[in-house]
Write a protein that holds these residues in place. Structure first.
Motif, short mmCIF file in Angstrom:
data_model
loop_
_atom_site.label_atom_id
_atom_site.label_comp_id
_atom_site.label_asym_id
_atom_site.label_seq_id
_atom_site.Cartn_x
_atom_site.Cartn_y
_atom_site.Cartn_z
N SER A 78 0.81 -1.22 0.00
CA SER A 78 0.00 0.00 0.00
C SER A 78 0.84 1.27 0.00
CB SER A 78 -0.96 0.02 1.19
OG SER A 78 -0.25 0.00 2.41
N VAL A 79 2.07 1.18 0.45
CA VAL A 79 2.97 2.33 0.41
C VAL A 79 4.06 2.02 -0.60
CG1 VAL A 79 4.55 3.79 1.72
CG2 VAL A 79 2.52 2.87 2.83
N THR A 80 4.11 2.82 -1.64
CA THR A 80 5.10 2.60 -2.69
C THR A 80 6.14 3.72 -2.67
OG1 THR A 80 3.84 3.91 -4.28
CG2 THR A 80 3.33 1.55 -4.16
N ALA A 81 7.23 3.50 -3.35
CA ALA A 81 8.28 4.53 -3.41
C ALA A 81 7.73 5.84 -3.93
CB ALA A 81 9.43 4.04 -4.28
N ALA A 82 6.81 5.79 -4.89
CA ALA A 82 6.23 7.00 -5.46
C ALA A 82 5.39 7.77 -4.44
CB ALA A 82 5.37 6.64 -6.67
N SER A 83 4.91 7.09 -3.40
CA SER A 83 4.09 7.72 -2.37
C SER A 83 4.89 8.39 -1.27
CB SER A 83 3.16 6.69 -1.72
OG SER A 83 2.40 6.04 -2.69
N LEU A 84 6.18 8.13 -1.22
CA LEU A 84 7.01 8.66 -0.15
C LEU A 84 7.72 9.94 -0.58
CD1 LEU A 84 8.65 5.33 1.01
CD2 LEU A 84 6.86 6.59 2.18
N ALA A 85 7.72 10.92 0.32
CA ALA A 85 8.46 12.15 0.05
C ALA A 85 9.95 11.86 0.14
CB ALA A 85 8.06 13.21 1.07
N ALA A 86 10.74 12.62 -0.58
CA ALA A 86 12.18 12.46 -0.52
C ALA A 86 12.67 12.57 0.92
CB ALA A 86 12.86 13.52 -1.39
N ASP A 87 13.54 11.67 1.31
CA ASP A 87 14.14 11.66 2.65
C ASP A 87 13.12 11.47 3.78
OD1 ASP A 87 16.68 12.02 1.55
OD2 ASP A 87 16.39 14.19 1.48
N SER A 88 11.93 10.94 3.50
CA SER A 88 10.94 10.74 4.55
C SER A 88 11.20 9.48 5.36
CB SER A 88 9.52 10.70 3.96
OG SER A 88 9.40 9.60 3.08
N VAL A 89 11.91 8.54 4.78
CA VAL A 89 12.27 7.32 5.50
C VAL A 89 13.77 7.37 5.77
CG1 VAL A 89 12.33 4.81 5.45
CG2 VAL A 89 10.43 6.03 4.39
#
Length: 99
Positions: free
Chosen positions: A25-36
């Motif tokens: 449900s969480v993909t790389a495209a869904s994550l903001a840069a440097d959020s993880v």
């Protein structure tokens, strides 16, 4: 992308964690840069299976963060090493840092 404010509040408060997420449900495209960042990732949570080929480059690896005890036997082979990536000069410099 429009996001429900209730969902954002749940994320901020920690209500949503790995037990609440559907696989994929969480993909790389869904994550903001440097959020993880490393501090947010549980030990052994990411394996080679989850990493796309060529997703991690040398410039993204902190010095001395990968040690031989973290590598499985046979994972680094000659075909995976760029020409001149390992030289006597580089090994000598590393030995000086470690001593």
């Amino acid at each position: 992308m429009q996001v429900d404010t209730v969902a954002i509040e749940a994320l901020k408060t920690g209500t949503v964690d790995s037990t609440n997420l559907v696989s994929g449900s969480v993909t790389a495209a869904s994550l903001a840069a440097d959020s993880v960042i490393a501090g947010k990732v549980a030990a052994d949570a990411i394996t080679g299976r989850e990493i796309a080929a060529n997703a991690i480059t040398a410039s993204e690896i902190a010095a001395a963060s990968i040690t031989t005890d973290k590598l499985l036997a046979g994972v680094i082979t000659a075909d995976k090493i760029v020409a001149l990536a390992v030289t006597a000069e580089k090994l000598s410099g590393f030995a000086e840092v470690r001593c």
